[in-house]
Design a protein around this motif. Sequence first.
Motif, PDB file in Angstrom:
ATOM      1  N   LEU A 115       0.919  -1.223   0.045  1.00 40.90           N
ATOM      2  CA  LEU A 115       0.031  -0.009  -0.050  1.00 40.90           C
ATOM      3  C   LEU A 115       0.843   1.320   0.150  1.00 40.90           C
ATOM      4  O   LEU A 115       0.724   2.179  -0.732  1.00 40.90           O
ATOM      5  CB  LEU A 115      -0.950  -0.004   1.176  1.00 40.90           C
ATOM      6  N   ILE A 116       2.040   1.132   0.930  1.00 41.45           N
ATOM      7  CA  ILE A 116       2.893   2.471   1.018  1.00 41.45           C
ATOM      8  C   ILE A 116       3.613   2.466  -0.499  1.00 41.45           C
ATOM      9  O   ILE A 116       3.612   3.687  -1.217  1.00 41.45           O
ATOM     10  CB  ILE A 116       3.967   2.202   2.046  1.00 41.45           C
ATOM     11  N   HIS A 117       3.813   1.451  -1.065  1.00 40.97           N
ATOM     12  CA  HIS A 117       4.379   1.600  -2.466  1.00 40.97           C
ATOM     13  C   HIS A 117       3.605   2.139  -3.549  1.00 40.97           C
ATOM     14  O   HIS A 117       3.891   3.043  -4.310  1.00 40.97           O
ATOM     15  CB  HIS A 117       4.756   0.037  -3.168  1.00 40.97           C
ATOM     16  N   THR A 118       2.249   1.781  -3.408  1.00 40.45           N
ATOM     17  CA  THR A 118       1.194   2.459  -4.409  1.00 40.45           C
ATOM     18  C   THR A 118       1.057   3.986  -4.048  1.00 40.45           C
ATOM     19  O   THR A 118       0.938   4.940  -4.890  1.00 40.45           O
ATOM     20  CB  THR A 118      -0.134   1.766  -4.176  1.00 40.45           C
ATOM     21  N   ARG A 119       0.793   4.416  -2.785  1.00 37.53           N
ATOM     22  CA  ARG A 119       0.643   5.644  -2.585  1.00 37.53           C
ATOM     23  C   ARG A 119       1.645   6.450  -3.200  1.00 37.53           C
ATOM     24  O   ARG A 119       1.651   7.698  -3.546  1.00 37.53           O
ATOM     25  CB  ARG A 119       0.348   5.857  -0.748  1.00 37.53           C
ATOM     26  N   VAL A 120       3.122   6.032  -2.558  1.00 35.02           N
ATOM     27  CA  VAL A 120       4.303   6.730  -2.925  1.00 35.02           C
ATOM     28  C   VAL A 120       4.252   6.969  -4.635  1.00 35.02           C
ATOM     29  O   VAL A 120       4.671   7.897  -5.162  1.00 35.02           O
ATOM     30  CB  VAL A 120       5.463   5.952  -2.583  1.00 35.02           C
ATOM     31  N   TYR A 121       4.003   5.806  -5.308  1.00 34.57           N
ATOM     32  CA  TYR A 121       3.936   5.943  -6.780  1.00 34.57           C
ATOM     33  C   TYR A 121       2.921   7.292  -7.191  1.00 34.57           C
ATOM     34  O   TYR A 121       3.227   7.894  -8.196  1.00 34.57           O
ATOM     35  CB  TYR A 121       3.495   4.601  -7.305  1.00 34.57           C
ATOM     36  N   GLU A 122       1.653   7.271  -6.458  1.00 35.29           N
ATOM     37  CA  GLU A 122       0.518   8.059  -6.896  1.00 35.29           C
ATOM     38  C   GLU A 122       1.046   9.468  -6.605  1.00 35.29           C
ATOM     39  O   GLU A 122       0.717  10.568  -7.233  1.00 35.29           O
ATOM     40  CB  GLU A 122      -0.658   7.772  -6.117  1.00 35.29           C
ATOM     41  N   MET A 123       2.225   9.834  -5.675  1.00 37.47           N
ATOM     42  CA  MET A 123       2.546  10.957  -5.364  1.00 37.47           C
ATOM     43  C   MET A 123       3.659  11.468  -6.407  1.00 37.47           C
ATOM     44  O   MET A 123       3.945  12.720  -6.390  1.00 37.47           O
ATOM     45  CB  MET A 123       3.285  10.950  -4.014  1.00 37.47           C
ATOM     46  N   GLY A 124       4.183  10.463  -7.167  1.00 39.16           N
ATOM     47  CA  GLY A 124       5.231  10.918  -8.274  1.00 39.16           C
ATOM     48  C   GLY A 124       6.606  10.444  -7.600  1.00 39.16           C
ATOM     49  O   GLY A 124       7.410  11.010  -8.083  1.00 39.16           O
TER      50      GLY A 124
ATOM     51  N   ASP B 195      -4.175  11.906  13.843  1.00 35.41           N
ATOM     52  CA  ASP B 195      -5.557  12.541  13.346  1.00 35.41           C
ATOM     53  C   ASP B 195      -5.953  12.064  11.901  1.00 35.41           C
ATOM     54  O   ASP B 195      -5.250  12.172  11.086  1.00 35.41           O
ATOM     55  CB  ASP B 195      -5.572  14.194  13.398  1.00 35.41           C
ATOM     56  N   LYS B 196      -6.866  11.247  11.855  1.00 33.33           N
ATOM     57  CA  LYS B 196      -7.256  10.521  10.409  1.00 33.33           C
ATOM     58  C   LYS B 196      -7.760  11.467   9.365  1.00 33.33           C
ATOM     59  O   LYS B 196      -7.637  11.085   8.191  1.00 33.33           O
ATOM     60  CB  LYS B 196      -8.285   9.497  10.796  1.00 33.33           C
ATOM     61  N   ASN B 197      -8.146  12.587   9.847  1.00 28.59           N
ATOM     62  CA  ASN B 197      -8.537  13.618   8.798  1.00 28.59           C
ATOM     63  C   ASN B 197      -7.533  14.411   8.134  1.00 28.59           C
ATOM     64  O   ASN B 197      -7.385  14.656   6.728  1.00 28.59           O
ATOM     65  CB  ASN B 197      -9.663  14.347   9.131  1.00 28.59           C
ATOM     66  N   THR B 198      -6.399  14.738   8.946  1.00 32.12           N
ATOM     67  CA  THR B 198      -5.246  15.559   8.381  1.00 32.12           C
ATOM     68  C   THR B 198      -4.127  14.886   8.400  1.00 32.12           C
ATOM     69  O   THR B 198      -3.230  15.314   7.841  1.00 32.12           O
ATOM     70  CB  THR B 198      -5.085  16.868   9.345  1.00 32.12           C
ATOM     71  N   GLN B 199      -4.142  13.539   8.469  1.00 34.25           N
ATOM     72  CA  GLN B 199      -2.737  12.759   8.352  1.00 34.25           C
ATOM     73  C   GLN B 199      -2.761  11.732   7.411  1.00 34.25           C
ATOM     74  O   GLN B 199      -2.129  10.682   7.620  1.00 34.25           O
ATOM     75  CB  GLN B 199      -2.141  12.410   9.721  1.00 34.25           C
ATOM     76  N   ARG B 200      -3.543  11.919   6.370  1.00 35.55           N
ATOM     77  CA  ARG B 200      -3.834  10.659   5.633  1.00 35.55           C
ATOM     78  C   ARG B 200      -2.587  10.811   4.625  1.00 35.55           C
ATOM     79  O   ARG B 200      -1.911  11.661   4.204  1.00 35.55           O
ATOM     80  CB  ARG B 200      -5.121  11.001   4.524  1.00 35.55           C
ATOM     81  N   PHE B 201      -2.133   9.276   4.338  1.00 41.78           N
ATOM     82  CA  PHE B 201      -0.952   9.038   3.456  1.00 41.78           C
ATOM     83  C   PHE B 201      -1.515   8.933   2.246  1.00 41.78           C
ATOM     84  O   PHE B 201      -1.827   7.706   1.937  1.00 41.78           O
ATOM     85  CB  PHE B 201      -0.098   7.957   4.111  1.00 41.78           C
ATOM     86  N   ASP B 202      -1.708   9.862   1.362  1.00 47.24           N
ATOM     87  CA  ASP B 202      -2.102   9.573  -0.024  1.00 47.24           C
ATOM     88  C   ASP B 202      -1.830  10.747  -0.856  1.00 47.24           C
ATOM     89  O   ASP B 202      -0.679  11.591  -0.266  1.00 47.24           O
ATOM     90  CB  ASP B 202      -3.675   9.586   0.079  1.00 47.24           C
ATOM     91  N   GLN B 203      -2.202  10.921  -1.960  1.00 46.22           N
ATOM     92  CA  GLN B 203      -1.545  12.025  -2.961  1.00 46.22           C
ATOM     93  C   GLN B 203      -1.747  13.508  -2.247  1.00 46.22           C
ATOM     94  O   GLN B 203      -0.888  14.364  -2.712  1.00 46.22           O
ATOM     95  CB  GLN B 203      -2.396  11.857  -4.239  1.00 46.22           C
ATOM     96  N   SER B 204      -2.455  13.709  -1.372  1.00 47.71           N
ATOM     97  CA  SER B 204      -2.757  15.072  -0.931  1.00 47.71           C
ATOM     98  C   SER B 204      -1.475  15.372   0.187  1.00 47.71           C
ATOM     99  O   SER B 204      -1.292  16.463   0.440  1.00 47.71           O
ATOM    100  CB  SER B 204      -3.959  15.331  -0.107  1.00 47.71           C
ATOM    101  N   ALA B 205      -0.790  14.394   0.523  1.00 45.20           N
ATOM    102  CA  ALA B 205       0.266  14.761   1.396  1.00 45.20           C
ATOM    103  C   ALA B 205       1.592  15.024   0.746  1.00 45.20           C
ATOM    104  O   ALA B 205       2.639  15.250   1.286  1.00 45.20           O
ATOM    105  CB  ALA B 205       0.572  13.548   2.241  1.00 45.20           C
ATOM    106  N   ALA B 206       1.668  14.947  -0.566  1.00 40.98           N
ATOM    107  CA  ALA B 206       2.733  14.837  -1.482  1.00 40.98           C
ATOM    108  C   ALA B 206       3.647  16.367  -1.243  1.00 40.98           C
ATOM    109  O   ALA B 206       4.915  16.198  -1.137  1.00 40.98           O
ATOM    110  CB  ALA B 206       2.741  14.835  -2.829  1.00 40.98           C
TER     111      ALA B 206
END
Length: 452
Positions: free
Chosen positions: A17-26, A131-142
């Motif tokens: 999952l981390i690998h996928t999220r990092v890929y989505e971040m570029g 905090d599940k709302n502000t610390q999501r590990f997804d593309q918005s965190a890039a």
Amino acid sequence: MKKIDKSAHTGDGAIALIHTRVYEMGFVWHERKTDAGIDGEIELRNPVTGEVANRMLLVQSKGKGERRFPGENDTTFHFVCSDADVDYWMSAPVPVLLVCSHPETGEAWWMHVQDWFADPAHRASGRIDFDKNTQRFDQSAAHRLLNLADPHGDAHVPVAEDRPETLTSNLLRVAIPEIVYHAPIDTQDAREVFARQRDLDSDLPIGDDFILRGDRIYTWRPPHLSALGKIITGGVQELAVAEWADTADDTRPRWLVHLLNQALRADIAADCAWHGGRKIVYWRATPDLTARSIRSASGRTRQVFTPKYKKTDPGQVSYYLHAALEWQFLMIDGNWYCALVPTYHYTRDGYRDSLYLSEYLAGIKRLDRNPAVYHQTRMWAHYLRGDDDTLDLRSTILSYGQLETFDADKGIDDKAWLSDPRKSADDEEALEDDTVAVEDAEEELALFEVPR
């Protein structure tokens, strides 16, 4: 028969999952096959150019399958780290992220552990609160990860992406009269011109759209339509504005700009006062000092005069906030524009300058972001065009058009270059609010005063 237990399978899913999220971040994910508290590295990469920045983030993964993390609900959970893990992470020369996830649902959250455990209380407990709302590990965190790994921007600079954008400028198209009227006058003191008009026993309005140059008065309106007609000393002549605008001598074009400044002030004089010290216009106080709002370009109402109450005594006014405007007239490619620069003014009683004017201005300038300035600019343009139904367009000298817009085929993600890595996501969102967060000053600082 050999088996891979549930825990190992969940751990492998968490890494995937981390690998996928990092890929989505570029970015680029490098998994460590052998680890002692670090599962892999994130290498920063410019997603537009493909260039790698030689900046790394270390990652420790903690995954949960069907079970929940301690204290987990819809908004929060916590994770307790061992002393050995914390000591290991804190000794790292680059930022370390703890990523907690539910691989089966595709949810993940992150924390910068060195920043969290810099607090002695956090270090003593070993507990990290998420905090599940502000610390999501997804593309918005890039963009936050970029700033974390490279806080000074040495290795990453936002690059324009191929995406169409419409840019709204602060240039307001203006149509000006074709004729200027001028006549001889025996004074070059504008204050005396106003005083003489007030002293006349006349029903004519006071003329205020004039300049004095070379023993003559120049005005947009025929002098006989105002009290100016009673104080001029000779015949009135007409002059084509084009003759001033096109002359090689830059003296007359400057005169024309001064006349345009007088025209704008005259057009809005019923609603806005002139501040000679700051060279701005600002919305007048209401007779009873209550708030005043006008309709903005979006259809919503915006307050242009607002009493601000003391935090320590909600029944007592601390100061009054006025929407204000600086401007500059420009000729570009043969067309006249008024460059709008929204600002604010502060008074103690609706008329006299606040004794803390400089502090209040400094405070709101720190808070104002692009959305606030954009909406204030549109509000002034909307008002000057008469769309608010406040201005009587039949009596205005100038005709105001639309804000100029420009189409671009490339754009930069505002969050990527406006974000401050020293602030949390909540702090950055709060700064976009069009409010004034200035504490009441305790000592008075004497500033210039403008007579009422």
